[in-house]
Design a protein around this motif. Structure first.
Motif, PDB file in Angstrom:
ATOM      1  N   UNK A  14     125.193  -3.140  96.981  1.00  0.00           N
ATOM      2  CA  UNK A  14     125.676  -3.663  98.256  1.00  0.00           C
ATOM      3  C   UNK A  14     125.105  -2.857  99.420  1.00  0.00           C
ATOM      4  N   UNK A  15     125.105  -1.542  99.301  1.00  0.00           N
ATOM      5  CA  UNK A  15     124.581  -0.695 100.373  1.00  0.00           C
ATOM      6  C   UNK A  15     123.092  -0.940 100.635  1.00  0.00           C
ATOM      7  N   UNK A  16     122.352  -1.260  99.602  1.00  0.00           N
ATOM      8  CA  UNK A  16     120.920  -1.565  99.798  1.00  0.00           C
ATOM      9  C   UNK A  16     120.733  -2.860 100.576  1.00  0.00           C
ATOM     10  N   UNK A  17     121.717  -3.756 100.520  1.00  0.00           N
ATOM     11  CA  UNK A  17     121.622  -5.046 101.209  1.00  0.00           C
ATOM     12  C   UNK A  17     122.108  -4.990 102.655  1.00  0.00           C
ATOM     13  N   UNK A  19     122.055  -3.782 106.406  1.00  0.00           N
ATOM     14  CA  UNK A  19     121.212  -3.177 107.442  1.00  0.00           C
ATOM     15  C   UNK A  19     122.134  -2.501 108.442  1.00  0.00           C
ATOM     16  N   UNK A  20     121.879  -1.238 108.739  1.00  0.00           N
ATOM     17  CA  UNK A  20     122.730  -0.527 109.691  1.00  0.00           C
ATOM     18  C   UNK A  20     122.134  -0.595 111.088  1.00  0.00           C
ATOM     19  N   UNK A  21     122.968  -0.597 112.118  1.00  0.00           N
ATOM     20  CA  UNK A  21     124.416  -0.494 112.062  1.00  0.00           C
ATOM     21  C   UNK A  21     125.032  -1.791 111.562  1.00  0.00           C
ATOM     22  N   UNK A  22     126.179  -1.670 110.911  1.00  0.00           N
ATOM     23  CA  UNK A  22     126.839  -2.847 110.347  1.00  0.00           C
ATOM     24  C   UNK A  22     128.351  -2.655 110.368  1.00  0.00           C
ATOM     25  N   UNK A  23     129.056  -3.760 110.435  1.00  0.00           N
ATOM     26  CA  UNK A  23     130.497  -3.768 110.258  1.00  0.00           C
ATOM     27  C   UNK A  23     130.788  -4.591 109.008  1.00  0.00           C
ATOM     28  N   UNK A  24     131.508  -3.996 108.082  1.00  0.00           N
ATOM     29  CA  UNK A  24     131.847  -4.663 106.828  1.00  0.00           C
ATOM     30  C   UNK A  24     133.325  -5.030 106.873  1.00  0.00           C
ATOM     31  N   UNK A  25     133.618  -6.301 106.672  1.00  0.00           N
ATOM     32  CA  UNK A  25     134.996  -6.775 106.605  1.00  0.00           C
ATOM     33  C   UNK A  25     135.387  -6.922 105.141  1.00  0.00           C
ATOM     34  N   UNK A  26     136.523  -6.369 104.786  1.00  0.00           N
ATOM     35  CA  UNK A  26     137.010  -6.448 103.410  1.00  0.00           C
ATOM     36  C   UNK A  26     138.373  -7.126 103.436  1.00  0.00           C
TER      37      UNK A  26
END
Length: 72
Positions: A14-17, A19-26
């Motif tokens: 997942x981290x390889x996919x 692109x930063x900066x990023x916001x991840x919603x869980x």
């Protein structure tokens, strides 16, 4: 391979996919295991949602970014 090894491999993929900066919603973040791993990556902001106020309050106490609970 243990279940924990598979989980960490999934997070690494997942981290390889991302692109930063990023916001991840869980959605359904529970106690935030995935959020904790993702939040340790520079440039990744995490936001968690869960139906359990207990879970999100415990996660907020760790300093992770968590929004209000979803309706039950």
């Amino acid at each position: 391979m243990t279940p924990e090894d598979l989980y960490r491999l999934g997070i690494a993929t997942l981290l390889r996919l991302i692109s930063t900066p990023a916001t991840v919603l869980d959605f359904g973040c529970g106690f935030g295991a995935t959020l904790s791993l993702l939040a340790s990556t520079e440039g990744v902001r995490v936001v968690g949602f869960d139906t359990s106020p207990k879970r999100t309050s415990e996660l907020k106490a760790t300093g992770k970014v968590v929004e209000d609970e979803l309706g039950s």
